[in-house]
Design an enzyme around this catalytic site. Structure first.
Site, mmCIF file in Angstrom:
data_model
loop_
_atom_site.group_PDB
_atom_site.id
_atom_site.type_symbol
_atom_site.label_atom_id
_atom_site.label_comp_id
_atom_site.label_asym_id
_atom_site.label_seq_id
_atom_site.Cartn_x
_atom_site.Cartn_y
_atom_site.Cartn_z
ATOM 1 N N ASP A 1 43.409 72.419 -18.040
ATOM 2 C CA ASP A 1 44.813 72.750 -18.285
ATOM 3 C C ASP A 1 45.313 73.863 -17.362
ATOM 4 O O ASP A 1 46.478 73.860 -16.960
ATOM 5 C CB ASP A 1 44.949 73.184 -19.761
ATOM 6 N N HIS B 1 46.755 75.472 -11.859
ATOM 7 C CA HIS B 1 47.511 76.706 -11.656
ATOM 8 C C HIS B 1 46.676 77.810 -11.007
ATOM 9 O O HIS B 1 47.079 78.428 -10.036
ATOM 10 C CB HIS B 1 48.037 77.252 -12.988
ATOM 11 N N GLU C 1 46.786 84.133 -22.605
ATOM 12 C CA GLU C 1 47.922 83.732 -23.445
ATOM 13 C C GLU C 1 47.656 84.182 -24.864
ATOM 14 O O GLU C 1 46.539 84.070 -25.363
ATOM 15 C CB GLU C 1 48.081 82.212 -23.418
ATOM 16 N N LYS D 1 51.894 67.724 -13.914
ATOM 17 C CA LYS D 1 50.477 67.827 -14.168
ATOM 18 C C LYS D 1 50.171 67.287 -15.560
ATOM 19 O O LYS D 1 51.078 67.266 -16.377
ATOM 20 C CB LYS D 1 50.022 69.277 -14.027
ATOM 21 N N ARG E 1 62.103 56.245 -24.919
ATOM 22 C CA ARG E 1 62.185 55.083 -25.825
ATOM 23 C C ARG E 1 63.278 55.205 -26.885
ATOM 24 O O ARG E 1 63.854 54.216 -27.297
ATOM 25 C CB ARG E 1 60.829 54.861 -26.482
ATOM 26 N N LYS F 1 43.436 80.918 -24.614
ATOM 27 C CA LYS F 1 44.480 80.923 -25.645
ATOM 28 C C LYS F 1 44.072 81.920 -26.720
ATOM 29 O O LYS F 1 42.882 82.172 -26.931
ATOM 30 C CB LYS F 1 44.588 79.539 -26.280
HETATM 31 C C1 BG6 Z 1 50.969 74.726 -18.769
HETATM 32 C C2 BG6 Z 1 49.829 74.504 -19.715
HETATM 33 O O1 BG6 Z 1 50.786 73.984 -17.587
HETATM 34 O O2 BG6 Z 1 51.052 76.110 -18.459
HETATM 35 C C3 BG6 Z 1 50.013 75.326 -20.986
HETATM 36 O O3 BG6 Z 1 49.729 73.123 -20.056
HETATM 37 C C4 BG6 Z 1 50.215 76.780 -20.624
HETATM 38 O O4 BG6 Z 1 48.902 75.177 -21.864
HETATM 39 C C5 BG6 Z 1 51.299 76.934 -19.573
HETATM 40 O O5 BG6 Z 1 50.574 77.466 -21.813
HETATM 41 C C6 BG6 Z 1 51.381 78.351 -19.093
HETATM 42 O O6 BG6 Z 1 52.516 78.489 -18.286
HETATM 43 P P1 BG6 Z 1 53.279 79.879 -18.185
HETATM 44 O O7 BG6 Z 1 54.341 79.629 -17.165
HETATM 45 O O8 BG6 Z 1 53.815 80.172 -19.552
HETATM 46 O O9 BG6 Z 1 52.264 80.880 -17.757
#
Ligand code: BG6
Length: 518
Positions: A261, A266, A242, A174, A68, A366
């Site tokens: 998420d 993943h 993480e 995603k 935008r 997290k």
């Molecule tokens: C993303 C998530 O798809 O993957 C994030 O939305 C996450 O919350 C991230 O931190 C992790 O990806 P990577 O490649 O850093 O392990």
């Protein structure tokens, strides 16, 4: 070249380079919706630049950014230059290369919810096609809010952009839906304007080198596959920890949570890669058929079993790496009473002959003590513990064999086994045999987005998810989502900088297992 090879190569360049060594893009334009967003700056543009650096982009290559914000082409180029310089990991920035790459960057401001935007985009694509000779091939990349995916597909379809004299593909970021039903709805919307072979649902974990290497490890070696089943494997633990919090994405994350998420997409894909049957060939459909079949074998938990097989957590204030961290409920954009999970641990069961009885434990969170993603394959103990109680105080002989596939950081593979400690007595100690990507190859691994963008442009969907896979993994987590939505948790239940709630340890303890500490 035989006529058959010639025909195949003309139809799909990906098919005649099955091991994917020498791939280069055909001429094309990549249209990025959400071009002013974080993903474009952090991942997409650095990946495209890096492909240019590697000499993988055709001369007739162009990018059209759309969002935008009003911006000229030159302003867009400047912003992208800053982003690439900042986020290009482990590779040099070359001013000359940038100058020629940037000539192919264009920008159009537009509101994707307004049908007029697509008329403007169509004109822009025609101009760019003439100026850059992109052969009317177009990859549309949806990097906007998920609620805009369906309207964009419709806008493109109605403006006649879903087809053309060249190929047209659409990459969807995603999350693909926020539950089973919405994933089906979204798919139905996309399929009104694009067919399945045009739709690329991205899951960047599948593009990671180390995740791809799971297939090489399993199917390129003869010695592991005979052991890869319930007779020899006791349990599998997949961890994606993480050490960061939600980093300014509080509003998004509060609606998503860790299960949506990370786990549904993943980690379910990682589990499928670890557990799938070998495919007969390395073609996109053969590999994806096996992944899909595995995901369909994941047991869908009964509602009454959910509390036994799923643990939800949310971090409170704490310290990570000596640094003070606030709790999730104190993050910007997050409800102070939030019930969102920032940690999820699930026991999955795979109902097939290979895996019956082997728990697959998956956890992610997290603000955990460190950033580490790995798969730990724990083998059954030796059938007879001949070295147990050998009179020593540190009786380590009963430690089971472990195979660790390290996805990140310190990418590599370790095999742990016991060995005799030097000395006159018979004392055993666990030792490790290690392979490390960095030191073994001394080469840079491409970022997941480089691999996946190149794949989409050459038309190779092997590492993209298919609708049946997306639905199967939603199906497996749906009862957990439903249960969690109906409960009130006593959050926060773990402090930032710890390994998650106690209940996750108890879940494994009920099966006589413990989490490996990565
Ligand atoms: C993303 C998530 O798809 O993957 C994030 O939305 C996450 O919350 C991230 O931190 C992790 O990806 P990577 O490649 O850093 O392990």
């Amino acid at each position: 070249m035989s006529s058959e090879t010639a025909r195949v190569s003309a139809a799909s360049p990906a098919l005649y380079d099955p091991l994917r060594f020498n791939r280069k893009t055909p001429p094309c334009a990549v249209v990025i919706f959400g071009a002013n967003g974080d993903l474009t700056k952090r991942k997409l543009m650095p990946a495209l630049y890096r492909l240019a650096f590697e000499g993988r982009l055709a001369p007739g290559f162009a990018v059209i950014g759309m969002s935008r914000t009003a911006m000229t082409d030159d302003e867009f180029r400047d912003r992208m230059k800053e982003a690439v310089k900042k986020f290009l990991e482990d590779s040099p920035f070359d001013e000359d290369l940038w100058r020629s790459f940037a000539q192919g960057l264009f920008y159009r401001a537009g509101d994707v919810m307004n049908p007029d935007a697509y008329g403007e985009l169509k004109r822009c694509l025609e101009e760019v096609d003439t100026a850059r000779r992109t052969a009317s091939n177009v990859l549309f990349y949806l990097s906007t809010q998920p609620s805009q995916y369906a309207p964009i597909a419709e806008g493109l379809g109605k403006a006649g952009l879903a087809t053309g004299s060249g190929w047209r593909r659409i990459v969807v970021e995603k999350p693909f839906g926020h539950d089973l039903e919405s994933a089906r709805d979204l798919d139905a919307h996309l399929q009104q304007f694009f067919n399945e072979s045009q739709i690329y649902r991205i899951d960047h974990y599948l593009g990671k080198e180390t995740v791809q290497n799971i297939l090489a490890f399993r199917f390129g070696n003869g010695i592991f596959e005979p052991l890869w089943n319930r007779r020899y494997i006791d349990n599998v633990q997949i961890t994606a920890a993480e050490s960061i919090g939600v980093e300014g994405r509080g509003a998004y994350y509060q609606e998503a949570g860790a299960l949506r998420d990370m786990v549904q997409n993943h980690l379910a894909q990682v589990m499928a890669t670890v557990a799938m049957e070998p495919s007969a060939t390395f073609s996109a459909d053969a590999v994806r058929d096996e992944r899909a079949k595995l995901l369909r074998s994941v047991r869908v938990p009964k509602p009454e079993d959910v509390p036994l097989i799923a643990v939800s957590g949310q971090y409170g204030p704490g310290r990570v790496g000596g640094e003070e961290r606030i709790g999730f409920r104190q993050e910007k954009g997050v409800d102070p009473e939030s019930q969102t999970d920032t940690y999820a641990a699930i026991t999955f069961r795979i109902d097939n002959w290979r895996w019956a009885g082997v728990p697959f434990y998956i956890r992610t969170g997290k603000e955990l003590p460190k950033r580490v993603s790995e798969i730990a394959i724990q083998f059954r103990s030796a059938p007879l513990a001949v070295f147990r109680n050998n009179g020593t105080a540190d009786d380590d002989a009963s430690v089971p064999n472990l195979l660790i596939l390290r996805i990140q950081p310190e990418e590599g593979i370790s095999l742990k086994f016991v060995s005799k400690r030097p000395g006159l007595g018979m004392t055993l100690r666990p030792v490790s045999m290690d392979f490390n990507y960095g030191s073994s190859f001394g080469e840079r691994s491409p970022a997941a987005y480089e691999t996946l963008l190149l794949d989409a442009i050459v038309g190779d969907a092997t590492l993209y998810t298919r609708q049946d896979m997306v639905e199967a993994s939603w199906q497996a987590v749906q009862p957990i989502l439903d249960d969690w939505a109906s409960r009130k948790f006593d959050f926060p239940n773990y402090a930032a900088g710890t390994w998650g709630p106690k209940a996750a340890d108890e879940m494994l303890a009920r099966n006589g297992h413990t989490w490996r500490r990565p």
